[in-house]
Design a protein around this motif. Structure first.
Motif, PDB file in Angstrom:
ATOM      1  N   LEU B  50     -78.219 113.540  47.660  1.00 27.03           N
ATOM      2  CA  LEU B  50     -76.980 113.191  48.370  1.00 27.03           C
ATOM      3  C   LEU B  50     -76.857 113.998  49.665  1.00 27.03           C
ATOM      4  N   GLN B  51     -77.148 115.282  49.571  1.00 29.49           N
ATOM      5  CA  GLN B  51     -76.967 116.141  50.745  1.00 29.49           C
ATOM      6  C   GLN B  51     -78.020 115.892  51.822  1.00 29.49           C
ATOM      7  N   SER B  52     -79.117 115.259  51.437  1.00 29.11           N
ATOM      8  CA  SER B  52     -80.172 115.032  52.427  1.00 29.11           C
ATOM      9  C   SER B  52     -80.067 113.654  53.089  1.00 29.11           C
ATOM     10  N   LEU B  53     -79.144 112.839  52.621  1.00 31.65           N
ATOM     11  CA  LEU B  53     -79.031 111.489  53.194  1.00 31.65           C
ATOM     12  C   LEU B  53     -78.512 111.552  54.624  1.00 31.65           C
ATOM     13  N   GLU B  54     -79.037 110.677  55.453  1.00 36.95           N
ATOM     14  CA  GLU B  54     -78.547 110.615  56.827  1.00 36.95           C
ATOM     15  C   GLU B  54     -77.108 110.110  56.828  1.00 36.95           C
ATOM     16  N   GLU B  55     -76.355 110.606  57.804  1.00 31.75           N
ATOM     17  CA  GLU B  55     -74.966 110.154  57.914  1.00 31.75           C
ATOM     18  C   GLU B  55     -74.935 108.737  58.472  1.00 31.75           C
ATOM     19  N   PRO B  56     -73.909 107.969  58.108  1.00 31.58           N
ATOM     20  CA  PRO B  56     -73.767 106.649  58.740  1.00 31.58           C
ATOM     21  C   PRO B  56     -73.660 106.815  60.256  1.00 31.58           C
ATOM     22  N   ASP B  57     -74.320 105.945  60.999  1.00 31.91           N
ATOM     23  CA  ASP B  57     -74.290 106.049  62.458  1.00 31.91           C
ATOM     24  C   ASP B  57     -72.918 105.646  62.991  1.00 31.91           C
ATOM     25  N   PHE B  58     -72.294 106.568  63.695  1.00 35.48           N
ATOM     26  CA  PHE B  58     -71.051 106.220  64.391  1.00 35.48           C
ATOM     27  C   PHE B  58     -71.475 105.760  65.773  1.00 35.48           C
ATOM     28  N   THR B  59     -71.791 104.478  65.854  1.00 37.88           N
ATOM     29  CA  THR B  59     -72.382 103.957  67.089  1.00 37.88           C
ATOM     30  C   THR B  59     -71.339 103.835  68.193  1.00 37.88           C
ATOM     31  N   GLU B  60     -71.842 103.686  69.412  1.00 38.25           N
ATOM     32  CA  GLU B  60     -70.938 103.490  70.543  1.00 38.25           C
ATOM     33  C   GLU B  60     -70.122 102.212  70.340  1.00 38.25           C
ATOM     34  N   GLU B  61     -70.782 101.214  69.749  1.00 36.32           N
ATOM     35  CA  GLU B  61     -70.081  99.948  69.497  1.00 36.32           C
ATOM     36  C   GLU B  61     -68.921 100.161  68.531  1.00 36.32           C
ATOM     37  N   SER B  62     -69.174 100.928  67.463  1.00 42.05           N
ATOM     38  CA  SER B  62     -68.103 101.203  66.499  1.00 42.05           C
ATOM     39  C   SER B  62     -66.965 101.978  67.163  1.00 42.05           C
ATOM     40  N   TYR B  63     -67.362 102.986  67.957  1.00 38.14           N
ATOM     41  CA  TYR B  63     -66.368 103.804  68.660  1.00 38.14           C
ATOM     42  C   TYR B  63     -65.424 102.914  69.479  1.00 38.14           C
ATOM     43  N   HIS B  64     -66.012 101.993  70.228  1.00 37.02           N
ATOM     44  CA  HIS B  64     -65.192 101.149  71.103  1.00 37.02           C
ATOM     45  C   HIS B  64     -64.462 100.047  70.343  1.00 37.02           C
ATOM     46  N   ARG B  65     -65.106  99.529  69.288  1.00 38.56           N
ATOM     47  CA  ARG B  65     -64.396  98.500  68.499  1.00 38.56           C
ATOM     48  C   ARG B  65     -63.132  99.093  67.865  1.00 38.56           C
ATOM     49  N   ILE B  66     -63.221 100.325  67.397  1.00 38.88           N
ATOM     50  CA  ILE B  66     -62.038 100.968  66.808  1.00 38.88           C
ATOM     51  C   ILE B  66     -60.968 101.168  67.891  1.00 38.88           C
ATOM     52  N   LEU B  67     -61.404 101.605  69.085  1.00 36.67           N
ATOM     53  CA  LEU B  67     -60.445 101.760  70.186  1.00 36.67           C
ATOM     54  C   LEU B  67     -59.757 100.433  70.493  1.00 36.67           C
ATOM     55  N   PRO B  79     -59.545 106.636  75.918  1.00 43.53           N
ATOM     56  CA  PRO B  79     -60.842 107.145  75.465  1.00 43.53           C
ATOM     57  C   PRO B  79     -61.269 108.338  76.303  1.00 43.53           C
ATOM     58  N   GLN B  80     -61.785 109.367  75.649  1.00 46.44           N
ATOM     59  CA  GLN B  80     -62.239 110.553  76.370  1.00 46.44           C
ATOM     60  C   GLN B  80     -63.660 110.347  76.904  1.00 46.44           C
ATOM     61  N   ALA B  81     -64.418 109.499  76.199  1.00 48.46           N
ATOM     62  CA  ALA B  81     -65.794 109.250  76.619  1.00 48.46           C
ATOM     63  C   ALA B  81     -65.807 108.096  77.609  1.00 48.46           C
ATOM     64  N   PRO B  82     -66.735 108.143  78.581  1.00 50.58           N
ATOM     65  CA  PRO B  82     -66.810 107.033  79.532  1.00 50.58           C
ATOM     66  C   PRO B  82     -67.169 105.731  78.834  1.00 50.58           C
ATOM     67  N   VAL B  83     -66.557 104.655  79.313  1.00 51.53           N
ATOM     68  CA  VAL B  83     -66.793 103.350  78.702  1.00 51.53           C
ATOM     69  C   VAL B  83     -68.037 102.725  79.314  1.00 51.53           C
ATOM     70  N   SER B  84     -68.955 102.256  78.486  1.00 53.98           N
ATOM     71  CA  SER B  84     -70.168 101.624  78.991  1.00 53.98           C
ATOM     72  C   SER B  84     -69.823 100.342  79.731  1.00 53.98           C
ATOM     73  N   THR B  85     -70.689  99.988  80.679  1.00 52.01           N
ATOM     74  CA  THR B  85     -70.385  98.824  81.510  1.00 52.01           C
ATOM     75  C   THR B  85     -70.277  97.549  80.686  1.00 52.01           C
ATOM     76  N   HIS B  86     -71.050  97.455  79.603  1.00 56.03           N
ATOM     77  CA  HIS B  86     -70.986  96.194  78.854  1.00 56.03           C
ATOM     78  C   HIS B  86     -69.687  96.069  78.067  1.00 56.03           C
ATOM     79  N   PHE B  87     -68.895  97.161  78.042  1.00 54.67           N
ATOM     80  CA  PHE B  87     -67.573  97.049  77.427  1.00 54.67           C
ATOM     81  C   PHE B  87     -66.495  96.809  78.490  1.00 54.67           C
TER      82      PHE B  87
END
Lengths: 181, 95
Positions: B50-67, B79-87
């Motif tokens: 369990l402790q060695s499993l990779e964390e779920p990826d908090f992708t840029e897409e997820s970050y922006h979809r939640i926003l 948003p504190q992070a710059p927004v990618s042009t495709h968003f």
């Protein structure tokens, strides 16, 4: 307190104070601080990205709605996880059963990705009272005391569920663990 | 210490909560006790896995979809992070 923890604590206090005074843009700061952790937690509880994103957004909306009640007394993180936990339970009730994530991004080797899917599925099959302590303590590496506060149970009760959960997961994983050793 | 006591410490062993000296004693006792050996080995493997499993990826897409979900529900969030042009721009639909 380590420098990073102190800095985070001060930043949290600043954002909470701003939010309680009616500055809605402070929510962005709290999202930056905790968005990823809440997403990870909800993803592990719910097993898929779409539900995890919904639950994460709803968690921060609830923070905003109750912003006038917020106190920068150090208990915010526990409260935040409690909100996320309640939302996850609601979603699980809606879905009745967990599904494997179809849109998940698994990094690392194919073997590791397979292991992660297998473990996620086994976790999903566990009763919620076992899954929660495993996610908080073994996956999120949270201290027993904080995990117990989030689940509103005593530390001995948390440990009892954690230990039973590990045994249940071991039984479900069976030969998978042998192959990974 | 007897193995009955060790069997009560299995969960602490699995979670790396015991002092190293006590761990060594348990491992030594487990050599001659198949049941204890199975318990400490398999439960620790669960925790380590369990402790060695990779964390779920908090992708840029997820970050922006939640926003975007937050915006859509009326939250004034910056948003504190710059927004990618495709968003930033809607791409024209083809066909």
């Amino acid at each position: 307190m380590p420098n990073d923890a102190l800095r985070d604590s001060l930043a949290e206090k600043r954002w909470l104070t701003a939010l309680s005074k009616g500055d809605p843009s402070a929510l962005g700061g709290l999202y930056e601080m905790y968005g990823e952790r809440i997403f990870r937690y909800t993803f592990r509880m719910l097993g898929n990205r779409t539900d995890a994103e919904d639950a994460t957004a709803e968690t921060f909306l609830r923070v905003l709605r109750r912003s006038t009640e917020l106190r920068a007394d150090g208990a915010f993180r526990t409260w935040l996880f409690r909100i996320a936990r309640n939302l996850c339970i609601d979603k699980m009730r809606q879905h009745k059963l967990m599904e494997l994530p179809s849109d998940a991004h698994y990094s690392g080797s194919e073997e590791r990705a397979t292991l992660r899917v297998t473990v996620q599925q086994a976790l999903s099959d566990l009763p919620i009272e076992y899954r929660e302590p495993l996610v908080l303590c073994d996956l999120e590496d949270m201290a027993a005391r904080e995990a117990a506060e989030i689940l509103k149970i005593s530390v001995p009760a948390l440990k009892s569920r954690l230990y039973r959960g590990r045994r249940a997961l071991r039984d479900k994983l069976g030969g998978t663990l042998e192959r990974t050793s | 210490m007897n193995n009955e006591l060790y069997s009560k410490l299995v969960d602490l062993y699995a979670g790396h909560e015991l002092p190293a000296e006590l761990e060594d004693q348990m491992e030594l006792a487990a050599v001659a006790d198949g049941g204890l050996n199975h318990e400490i080995t398999t439960l620790r493997r669960v925790v380590d896995t369990l402790q060695s499993l990779e964390e779920p990826d908090f992708t840029e897409e997820s970050y922006h979809r939640i926003l975007m979900k937050l915006y859509a529900r009326g939250a004034d969030i910056q948003p504190q992070a710059p927004v990618s042009t495709h968003f930033q721009y809607n791409l024209p639909l083809q066909g």
